[in-house]
Design a protein around this motif. Structure first.
Motif, PDB file in Angstrom:
ATOM      1  N   ASP A  41       0.809  -1.222   0.000  1.00  0.00           N
ATOM      2  CA  ASP A  41       0.000   0.000   0.000  1.00  0.00           C
ATOM      3  C   ASP A  41       0.842   1.273   0.000  1.00  0.00           C
ATOM      4  N   ASP A  42       2.180   1.128  -0.066  1.00  0.00           N
ATOM      5  CA  ASP A  42       3.052   2.288  -0.250  1.00  0.00           C
ATOM      6  C   ASP A  42       3.274   2.604  -1.728  1.00  0.00           C
ATOM      7  N   PHE A  43       2.836   1.705  -2.626  1.00  0.00           N
ATOM      8  CA  PHE A  43       3.064   1.933  -4.053  1.00  0.00           C
ATOM      9  C   PHE A  43       2.360   3.228  -4.467  1.00  0.00           C
ATOM     10  N   PRO A  44       3.066   4.099  -5.168  1.00  0.00           N
ATOM     11  CA  PRO A  44       2.468   5.397  -5.509  1.00  0.00           C
ATOM     12  C   PRO A  44       1.321   5.296  -6.511  1.00  0.00           C
ATOM     13  N   GLY A  45       0.291   6.140  -6.294  1.00  0.00           N
ATOM     14  CA  GLY A  45      -0.795   6.265  -7.258  1.00  0.00           C
ATOM     15  C   GLY A  45      -1.876   5.221  -7.171  1.00  0.00           C
ATOM     16  N   LEU A  46      -1.984   4.503  -6.054  1.00  0.00           N
ATOM     17  CA  LEU A  46      -3.005   3.469  -5.922  1.00  0.00           C
ATOM     18  C   LEU A  46      -4.409   4.073  -5.802  1.00  0.00           C
ATOM     19  N   ASP A  47      -5.357   3.355  -6.346  1.00  0.00           N
ATOM     20  CA  ASP A  47      -6.783   3.685  -6.190  1.00  0.00           C
ATOM     21  C   ASP A  47      -7.284   2.857  -5.001  1.00  0.00           C
ATOM     22  N   PHE A  48      -7.626   3.523  -3.891  1.00  0.00           N
ATOM     23  CA  PHE A  48      -8.067   2.805  -2.702  1.00  0.00           C
ATOM     24  C   PHE A  48      -9.581   2.604  -2.654  1.00  0.00           C
ATOM     25  N   GLY A  49     -10.266   2.991  -3.718  1.00  0.00           N
ATOM     26  CA  GLY A  49     -11.686   2.695  -3.832  1.00  0.00           C
ATOM     27  C   GLY A  49     -12.582   3.703  -3.132  1.00  0.00           C
ATOM     28  N   PRO A  50     -13.830   3.328  -2.872  1.00  0.00           N
ATOM     29  CA  PRO A  50     -14.361   1.958  -3.068  1.00  0.00           C
ATOM     30  C   PRO A  50     -14.583   1.617  -4.542  1.00  0.00           C
ATOM     31  N   VAL A  51     -14.338   0.324  -4.850  1.00  0.00           N
ATOM     32  CA  VAL A  51     -14.473  -0.204  -6.207  1.00  0.00           C
ATOM     33  C   VAL A  51     -15.514  -1.312  -6.187  1.00  0.00           C
ATOM     34  N   LEU A  52     -16.408  -1.307  -7.174  1.00  0.00           N
ATOM     35  CA  LEU A  52     -17.421  -2.353  -7.258  1.00  0.00           C
ATOM     36  C   LEU A  52     -16.770  -3.717  -7.439  1.00  0.00           C
ATOM     37  N   LYS A  53     -17.239  -4.709  -6.697  1.00  0.00           N
ATOM     38  CA  LYS A  53     -16.693  -6.065  -6.790  1.00  0.00           C
ATOM     39  C   LYS A  53     -16.922  -6.686  -8.159  1.00  0.00           C
ATOM     40  N   THR A  54     -17.914  -6.160  -8.889  1.00  0.00           N
ATOM     41  CA  THR A  54     -18.248  -6.742 -10.191  1.00  0.00           C
ATOM     42  C   THR A  54     -17.409  -6.173 -11.331  1.00  0.00           C
ATOM     43  N   LEU A  55     -16.534  -5.194 -11.065  1.00  0.00           N
ATOM     44  CA  LEU A  55     -15.728  -4.599 -12.136  1.00  0.00           C
ATOM     45  C   LEU A  55     -14.628  -5.575 -12.568  1.00  0.00           C
ATOM     46  N   PRO A  56     -14.491  -5.819 -13.868  1.00  0.00           N
ATOM     47  CA  PRO A  56     -13.395  -6.673 -14.358  1.00  0.00           C
ATOM     48  C   PRO A  56     -12.038  -6.012 -14.079  1.00  0.00           C
ATOM     49  N   PHE A  57     -11.005  -6.822 -13.953  1.00  0.00           N
ATOM     50  CA  PHE A  57      -9.662  -6.309 -13.702  1.00  0.00           C
ATOM     51  C   PHE A  57      -8.642  -7.266 -14.298  1.00  0.00           C
ATOM     52  N   ARG A  58      -7.405  -6.780 -14.417  1.00  0.00           N
ATOM     53  CA  ARG A  58      -6.295  -7.622 -14.864  1.00  0.00           C
ATOM     54  C   ARG A  58      -5.209  -7.582 -13.804  1.00  0.00           C
ATOM     55  N   LYS A  59      -4.678  -8.737 -13.481  1.00  0.00           N
ATOM     56  CA  LYS A  59      -3.649  -8.826 -12.444  1.00  0.00           C
ATOM     57  C   LYS A  59      -2.287  -8.402 -12.995  1.00  0.00           C
ATOM     58  N   ILE A  60      -1.583  -7.620 -12.202  1.00  0.00           N
ATOM     59  CA  ILE A  60      -0.211  -7.244 -12.531  1.00  0.00           C
ATOM     60  C   ILE A  60       0.768  -8.129 -11.758  1.00  0.00           C
ATOM     61  N   ALA A  61       0.439  -8.393 -10.511  1.00  0.00           N
ATOM     62  CA  ALA A  61       1.295  -9.249  -9.672  1.00  0.00           C
ATOM     63  C   ALA A  61       0.503  -9.773  -8.487  1.00  0.00           C
ATOM     64  N   ASP A  62       0.897 -10.931  -7.985  1.00  0.00           N
ATOM     65  CA  ASP A  62       0.370 -11.475  -6.731  1.00  0.00           C
ATOM     66  C   ASP A  62       1.370 -11.180  -5.625  1.00  0.00           C
ATOM     67  N   PHE A  63       0.905 -11.138  -4.396  1.00  0.00           N
ATOM     68  CA  PHE A  63       1.819 -10.895  -3.290  1.00  0.00           C
ATOM     69  C   PHE A  63       1.251 -11.470  -1.997  1.00  0.00           C
ATOM     70  N   HIS A  64       2.151 -11.672  -1.056  1.00  0.00           N
ATOM     71  CA  HIS A  64       1.786 -12.094   0.299  1.00  0.00           C
ATOM     72  C   HIS A  64       2.717 -11.381   1.264  1.00  0.00           C
ATOM     73  N   VAL A  65       2.152 -10.789   2.315  1.00  0.00           N
ATOM     74  CA  VAL A  65       2.932 -10.048   3.300  1.00  0.00           C
ATOM     75  C   VAL A  65       2.726 -10.693   4.670  1.00  0.00           C
ATOM     76  N   SER A  66       3.812 -10.902   5.413  1.00  0.00           N
ATOM     77  CA  SER A  66       3.661 -11.450   6.758  1.00  0.00           C
ATOM     78  C   SER A  66       3.164 -10.356   7.695  1.00  0.00           C
ATOM     79  N   ARG A  67       2.342 -10.739   8.645  1.00  0.00           N
ATOM     80  CA  ARG A  67       1.749  -9.766   9.559  1.00  0.00           C
ATOM     81  C   ARG A  67       2.831  -9.077  10.391  1.00  0.00           C
ATOM     82  N   GLU A  68       3.892  -9.799  10.715  1.00  0.00           N
ATOM     83  CA  GLU A  68       4.955  -9.221  11.524  1.00  0.00           C
ATOM     84  C   GLU A  68       5.584  -8.015  10.844  1.00  0.00           C
TER      85      GLU A  68
END
Length: 361
Positions: A41-68
């Motif tokens: 969520d530090d990536f510049p220029g993100l759209d934080f919504g709200p966004v309709l769940k029904t809107l189509p999208f294309r994935k750029i990358a997958d990620f997983h972050v540890s809670r720690e």
């Protein structure tokens, strides 16, 4: 080839950057930020919504972050959920209808849109990996072909020598095959009879044995029916020859765009070079076994084993080096014979020039 989108612009109304075209090029920047310990969520220029769940999208990358690593920041906010701090595993996506990039949880979007995005993403990533592999590998195809041709010359001589050795010294071959099947150790078993126990019944001595080890048999695979380096090398050569390219990145790019434009063609070409590498390495292992078997150490060890007083074998060998190769004098029973090895048969071969497989992220 991935077409680079036009430069993004800032939309001050929603504080998100505008991407009119799919920004696949942002993938590497996003991954670099994550590898450096940054947060999605530090990536510049993100759209934080709200966004309709029904809107189509294309994935750029997958990620997983540890809670720690999130510290006191909590969960990652999902553009499709409010935004709410909701997930740690999700996707960096482009939403065409909003011309924006966003973060969404892996189970937050409409299921059908999620399925379509996943299929398109996997196909695109596979195509990209094939393209990157070919861009790196095609300029090296001439070097790979030269290595194969050298290996072929060695392989032809190796197969001739193996066939000649098997024909001239069949008893030795059978004896050495048996050694190989039992673990490859060249040795003999000696029987030792203990003295009688004075306090026990007369005549109850024990019969023990001990093993006298001469050495290990190397390269025994050369004696088997599976020794066929030339066959695999010829297959590898035909595969590389079909993709032969000049030794520059520009030539590789031109060949890709002109001959392998579709995703299927890219993947087929990449698989062809990967298969050629497997064929070459398989043959290289055969030829390494050949050199090990016909080395001076191995032939000398075999001769010592066969000529040991406890041996019941009737063959012997003598290893002689010459300027142009090696001569092995052999005796089997009452018959004498000589085996000549051209020097090229014992040559070291270069490693495979191309990448072994397509990369992963």
């Amino acid at each position: 080839m991935v077409k680079r989108a036009e430069a993004p612009k800032l939309d001050s109304a929603k504080a998100a950057r505008v991407y009119k075209d799919f920004p696949g090029y942002e993938r590497s920047t996003f991954i670099d930020i994550m590898k450096a310990g940054g947060q999605p969520d530090d990536f510049p220029g993100l759209d934080f919504g709200p966004v309709l769940k029904t809107l189509p999208f294309r994935k750029i990358a997958d990620f997983h972050v540890s809670r720690e690593k999130r510290g006191d920041r909590g969960m990652i906010p999902c553009a499709m959920c409010g935004p709410k701090e909701k997930f740690l595993e999700g996707s960096f996506v482009w939403i065409e209808s909003r011309q924006s990039i966003a973060l969404i949880g892996h189970c937050c979007a409409d299921k059908e849109n999620q399925r379509r995005a996943e299929e398109e993403y996997l196909e695109r990533m596979e195509r990209t990996r094939a393209e990157d592999f070919l861009l790196a590998s095609l300029p090296l195809t001439k070097a790979a072909l030269a290595a194969i041709d050298l290996a072929l010359a060695v392989g032809v001589e190796a197969e001739r020598v193996k066939a000649t050795f098997s024909r001239k010294f069949p008893a030795a071959v059978q004896a050495l095959k048996a050694v190989s099947k039992s673990g490859g150790m060249l040795g003999h078993t000696e029987k030792i009879e203990d003295q009688f126990d004075e306090v026990g019944p007369r005549g109850l001595g024990r019969l023990n044995t001990r093993t006298i080890t001469i050495g290990h048999l190397f390269g025994a695979g050369v004696l088997g029916t599976g020794f066929h380096p030339v066959k695999d090398l010829r297959i590898a050569r035909s595969r590389v020859e079909a993709l032969l390219c000049e030794e520059t990145p520009e030539a590789a790019l031109e060949l890709i765009t002109s001959s392998y434009a579709s995703g299927d063609e890219l993947k087929k070409a990449a698989r062809l070079l990967i298969a050629a590498g497997r064929d070459y390495k398989h043959s290289l292992r055969h030829l390494q076994e050949f050199r090990a078997f016909f080395s001076e150490y191995n032939i000398t060890t075999i001769n010592e084993w066969a000529g040991h007083p406890l041996s019941d074998h009737r063959f012997s060998f003598e290893f002689r080096r010459h300027v142009n190769g090696v001569r092995i004098n052999g005796k089997e029973g009452n018959a004498f014979d000589t085996l000549y090895l051209d020097g090229i048969a014992l040559s070291s071969l270069p490693e495979w020039a191309l990448f072994p497989a397509m990369g992963t992220d």
